[in-house]
Design a protein around this motif. Structure first.
Motif, PDB file in Angstrom:
ATOM      1  N   GLY A 127       0.804  -1.522  -0.411  1.00 14.98           N
ATOM      2  CA  GLY A 127      -0.199   0.541   0.017  1.00 14.98           C
ATOM      3  C   GLY A 127       1.075   1.390  -0.043  1.00 14.98           C
ATOM      4  N   LYS A 128       1.416   1.379   0.910  1.00 16.15           N
ATOM      5  CA  LYS A 128       2.800   2.183   0.781  1.00 16.15           C
ATOM      6  C   LYS A 128       3.088   2.597  -0.798  1.00 16.15           C
ATOM      7  N   LEU A 129       3.737   1.421  -1.309  1.00 20.09           N
ATOM      8  CA  LEU A 129       4.856   1.685  -2.440  1.00 20.09           C
ATOM      9  C   LEU A 129       3.901   1.864  -3.830  1.00 20.09           C
ATOM     10  N   TYR A 130       2.486   2.078  -3.498  1.00 21.82           N
ATOM     11  CA  TYR A 130       1.220   2.355  -4.014  1.00 21.82           C
ATOM     12  C   TYR A 130       1.070   3.953  -3.963  1.00 21.82           C
ATOM     13  N   GLU A 131       1.023   4.481  -3.171  1.00 24.01           N
ATOM     14  CA  GLU A 131       0.967   5.772  -2.451  1.00 24.01           C
ATOM     15  C   GLU A 131       2.427   6.567  -2.285  1.00 24.01           C
ATOM     16  N   GLY A 132       3.681   5.535  -3.275  1.00 23.88           N
ATOM     17  CA  GLY A 132       4.734   6.519  -2.944  1.00 23.88           C
ATOM     18  C   GLY A 132       5.032   7.619  -1.187  1.00 23.88           C
ATOM     19  N   ASP A 133       4.010   6.438  -0.783  1.00 18.25           N
ATOM     20  CA  ASP A 133       4.337   6.707   1.106  1.00 18.25           C
ATOM     21  C   ASP A 133       5.743   6.336   1.007  1.00 18.25           C
ATOM     22  N   ASN A 180       6.403   7.516  -9.458  1.00 22.72           N
ATOM     23  CA  ASN A 180       6.695   8.257  -8.497  1.00 22.72           C
ATOM     24  C   ASN A 180       7.783   9.819  -8.778  1.00 22.72           C
TER      25      ASN A 180
END
Lengths: 290, 290
Positions: A127-133, A180
């Motif tokens: 999820g973080k990868l997806y968000e660019g977090d 990203n």
């Protein structure tokens, strides 16, 4: 002929930085530790493990290999994982995948502590990868691709990128990481109408499809940068990538070889992730103690 | 001229199915319930809320609007969220975003129970979307796009798709959902070198960039399918999409209007997600009681 861009200088630079970080941590009495969880003894796993152990030694990370019997039950596997989650001396956990079929990854992936999950097994890190977090951990191989591109000054912003392969471990994450950085990714796969054409549009071509030497000269735009993530054995048992190196090298401006390309960088990213995890966990612990 | 493909028939079909599902649940004594969490009273939120309430009424879902003061503290907001997580009568939770700036979404998103998170706020559901694991909840608008494409028999497998816009709420998820259906997505954004050219390559063009009437005839391949996710006000205060409808409609084979396009489908997806959440939670409860 294009410049052959090797992984070693990239890995060396990362290793140096990680080594310094580890020294600083050790000066504060903290020893970063990586647990490697291996079920059985698959040759691929063992080969990667050897590389990871070597890298750990180089930078001063303490490794712990948790070798589990091939017929371990799912409950017992999860118990082992929880032990590592709870062990304050362990900062990073790498689980070799794919696991044997009787172990359900879709269940197990929720059981690894996201803050120790240094190779993006947990959906939280996905999820973080997806968000660019960037508080999470992206999988090591796609990050290695990004580090190579950055090291060799390849312009990412606005670049047209074609990624061949849509796997959860390489194709998709590399496309998201490139997005990203403001590149324009196209993701090709087995059902793509014309992968060669889509590839010819790319300023940067990333091959991660697992097909020996699929990418020929007609896939490559003049002066494109070609990154080969494939590690295959050809019909003669010779190690080769997804790119037909000899056929493509004249056309590319920069090209990674196989071996000595992306694969050489992966364990340095793993080591960097362990140190990142270690720092985050010790900071959190310090905050809790205040 | 291309066929104008409206959202209403798609929404009606989904609504019918959801309504039947709700009846079955009610026959078993279960009333699916959606909690709508709104901070303050932004016009956009209120407009969507009205639509959601109407759809709930149509299908028999019980709505609960949780209106919170604009200056609610983060701790209090999280407490409200936890109350809803713990309330067994609530099956779905929709939090209107963006939240006011003093509420940190990057913290709060971890506090919503993933199994009640019907519009993909939680990183766990983002991870599932990324993996193509349909036990989670993808955001409603991208799913609405997919349902329109399927309803109007647009071939997805192998289709070249260009998505204009790379947001976490529409651009990225729609690209991933299309990839899961074996399309070949290209994701364009503000830094893309030539969005018109990338768009002209597309069999399916999805506009989700929030720029009024950006997409002109020169963005569209002959007979392409054009899906407009934009909802903008033009310089005269008139509602319009990201596509210049009049300019494009002759070239497209199928095209969604704004209004009456994608936006008409979203709340039916929301209702479907609430019922899916309700079923999953009651099944889990039943298993626990065995």
């Amino acid at each position: 002929m294009g410049e052959v861009i090797y992984g070693k200088p990239v890995a060396d630079k990362i290793t140096e930085t990680v080594k310094k970080d580890v020294e600083e941590l050790k000066n504060r009495g903290i020893v970063p530790k990586l647990a490697i969880v291996r079920v059985g003894a698959k040759p691929d796993d063992l080969a990667y493990e050897r590389g990871a152990l070597k890298r750990c030694e180089k930078v001063g990370i303490e490794p712990q290999v948790v070798e589990l019997p091939e017929d371990i039950s799912q409950d017992d596997f999860i118990k082992e994982l929880h032990k590592l989650n709870d062990d304050e001396m362990v900062h990073g956990i790498l689980v070799f995948r794919p696991l044997p079929k009787h172990l359900d990854e879709s269940v197990i992936k929720y059981e690894i502590a996201p803050e120790k999950d240094v190779d993006c097994f947990s959906p939280v890190n996905e999820g973080k990868l997806y968000e660019g977090d960037d508080s999470g951990f992206s999988p090591c191989t796609p990050v290695a691709v990004m580090e190579i591109l950055k090291h060799y000054d390849v312009k990412l912003k606005g670049a047209d990128v074609t990624v061949i392969g849509a796997s959860n471990v390489v194709g998709k994450p590399v496309a998201l990481l490139l997005l990203n950085e403001a590149a324009t990714p196209t993701i090709c796969h087995i059902d793509t109408k014309d992968t060669a054409k889509a590839s010819r549009n790319a300023d940067i071509l990333v091959a991660a499809c697992g097909v020996p030497r699929l990418v020929k000269e007609n896939f490559v735009k003049d002066s494109a940068v070609v990154i080969d993530v494939g590690i295959n054995l050809d019909e003669n048992g010779k190690l080769c990538g997804d790119v037909d190196f000899d056929n493509v090298k004249e056309k590319a401006s920069k090209i990674t070889p196989v071996p000595k390309g992306v694969g050489s960088v992966t364990t340095s990213i793993l080591a960097r992730h362990v140190v990142k995890a270690c720092k985050m966990q010790t900071e959190k612990l310090a905050e809790a103690l205040v």
